[in-house]
Scaffold this motif. Structure first.
Motif, PDB file in Angstrom:
ATOM      1  N   UNK A  31     -30.879   4.737  73.438  1.00 19.85           N
ATOM      2  CA  UNK A  31     -32.159   4.202  73.938  1.00 19.85           C
ATOM      3  C   UNK A  31     -33.100   3.825  72.800  1.00 19.85           C
ATOM      4  N   UNK A  32     -33.782   2.696  72.960  1.00 21.39           N
ATOM      5  CA  UNK A  32     -34.728   2.227  71.958  1.00 21.39           C
ATOM      6  C   UNK A  32     -36.158   2.451  72.432  1.00 21.39           C
ATOM      7  N   UNK A  33     -36.949   3.098  71.603  1.00 16.88           N
ATOM      8  CA  UNK A  33     -38.366   3.296  71.924  1.00 16.88           C
ATOM      9  C   UNK A  33     -39.129   2.030  71.571  1.00 16.88           C
ATOM     10  N   UNK A  34     -39.797   1.455  72.578  1.00 18.80           N
ATOM     11  CA  UNK A  34     -40.515   0.203  72.371  1.00 18.80           C
ATOM     12  C   UNK A  34     -42.011   0.388  72.191  1.00 18.80           C
ATOM     13  N   UNK A  35     -42.503   1.613  72.401  1.00 17.43           N
ATOM     14  CA  UNK A  35     -43.928   1.859  72.228  1.00 17.43           C
ATOM     15  C   UNK A  35     -44.138   3.350  71.976  1.00 17.43           C
ATOM     16  N   UNK A  56     -34.188   7.837  66.376  1.00 23.71           N
ATOM     17  CA  UNK A  56     -35.073   7.339  65.320  1.00 23.71           C
ATOM     18  C   UNK A  56     -34.541   6.032  64.748  1.00 23.71           C
ATOM     19  N   UNK A  57     -33.236   5.950  64.560  1.00 25.37           N
ATOM     20  CA  UNK A  57     -32.639   4.818  63.838  1.00 25.37           C
ATOM     21  C   UNK A  57     -32.713   3.500  64.592  1.00 25.37           C
ATOM     22  N   UNK A  58     -33.076   3.531  65.874  1.00 29.50           N
ATOM     23  CA  UNK A  58     -33.195   2.281  66.637  1.00 29.50           C
ATOM     24  C   UNK A  58     -34.610   2.069  67.173  1.00 29.50           C
ATOM     25  N   UNK A  59     -35.564   2.859  66.717  1.00 29.14           N
ATOM     26  CA  UNK A  59     -36.943   2.760  67.216  1.00 29.14           C
ATOM     27  C   UNK A  59     -37.551   1.387  66.872  1.00 29.14           C
ATOM     28  N   UNK A  60     -38.313   0.834  67.832  1.00 32.66           N
ATOM     29  CA  UNK A  60     -38.990  -0.454  67.634  1.00 32.66           C
ATOM     30  C   UNK A  60     -40.442  -0.370  68.114  1.00 32.66           C
TER      31      UNK A  60
END
Length: 272
Positions: A31-35, A56-60
């Motif tokens: 899952x990617x965090x977008x905010x 953490x490695x895909x956070x945006x």
């Protein structure tokens, strides 16, 4: 598309999750965090260091940092033009059950943002890992990239901001957005940590915030070699940041680094 300098595998810059980059903790399904709100929810739900590293490695969540880290990964520094860049948030590195915890600041644009490993690929990292090796805390004196075989002996390196910021200066909002990742990491590793080494005054303040309920009053002031003793035997050991400026001017020397990490290893029961 370029090949990884050590493995020979082809990679795009920035590196997509699950592409086979050495040490990549994520998969295309992570899952990617977008905010900021999503960061907080995912961080709170993380049940292991491996899961947290992947998240953490895909956070945006920080648009300015996403744009910058990816722009650097594409334009590159001329001396690294033939290398692929990680170009993503850099997860912490080292033991998932550390006795010594090192706290830095943020990845360097052409350092960890290139290699994918915290404090690797620039002169600060060269000084840090050499000193850690002399103290017996890592397996080799150099840290080149994520495929160089480096291993940890009871040490972990983290940062309060996981993306390379423009001019090495994250905003207050960006630091606050990233803070739940740090809080979650501390929750997962705290039972094992005996010594924390903040690199510089800002890292020192970050650690005091992280440990707010355990910090005596008045709050201990940062200084190189200062030891703050907290409850349960936890110690915070101050160290100047091994920046190029500090090392070049002699404010910090290799011998001073050796003193810090030798003491940290001894206090943590990792020496001898």
């Amino acid at each position: 598309m370029l090949n990884h300098p050590r493995t020979g595998q082809p990679f795009e810059s920035p590196v997509p999750p699950g592409s086979g980059w050495p040490g990549d903790p994520a998969t295309p399904a992570t899952p990617q965090a977008a905010d900021a709100a999503r960061v907080a929810r995912l961080a709170e739900q993380a049940e292991s260091i491996q899961e947290l590293d992947a998240l953490i490695s895909v956070c945006r969540a920080c648009p300015r940092l996403v744009t910058w880290r990816e722009e650097v990964a594409v334009t590159k520094r001329k001396s690294f033009a033939d290398q692929p860049y990680w170009g993503r948030p850099v997860p912490s590195w080292g033991s998932p059950q550390p006795r010594v915890l090192i706290v830095g600041l943020a990845p360097a644009a052409n350092g960890a943002n290139r290699t994918g490993r915290m404090f690797t690929g620039d002169r600060s990292g060269d000084q840090l890992y050499a000193a850690l090796h002399r103290a017996g805390l890592v397996s080799q004196p150099t840290s080149v990239d994520a495929a160089d075989g480096l291993t940890s002996n009871g040490v972990r390196i983290i940062a309060p901001v996981h993306c390379a910021p423009p001019d090495n200066k994250p905003t207050t909002v960006e630091r606050n957005t990233c803070a739940p990742w740090l809080d979650a990491e501390w929750r997962l590793i705290a039972p094992h940590v005996r010594v924390i080494v903040p690199l510089g005054g800002f890292a020192w303040q970050t650690v005091l915030r992280l440990l707010a309920d355990r910090v005596p009053k008045p709050k201990p002031k940062f200084g190189h070699g200062v030891v703050a003793e907290l409850d349960s035997g936890l110690r915070v050991l101050g160290c100047f940041h091994p920046s190029q400026q500090n090392m070049f001017t002699g404010r910090l020397t290799p011998a001073m680094l050796d003193d810090i990490f030798s003491e940290a290893a001894a206090l943590a029961g990792l020496s001898g």
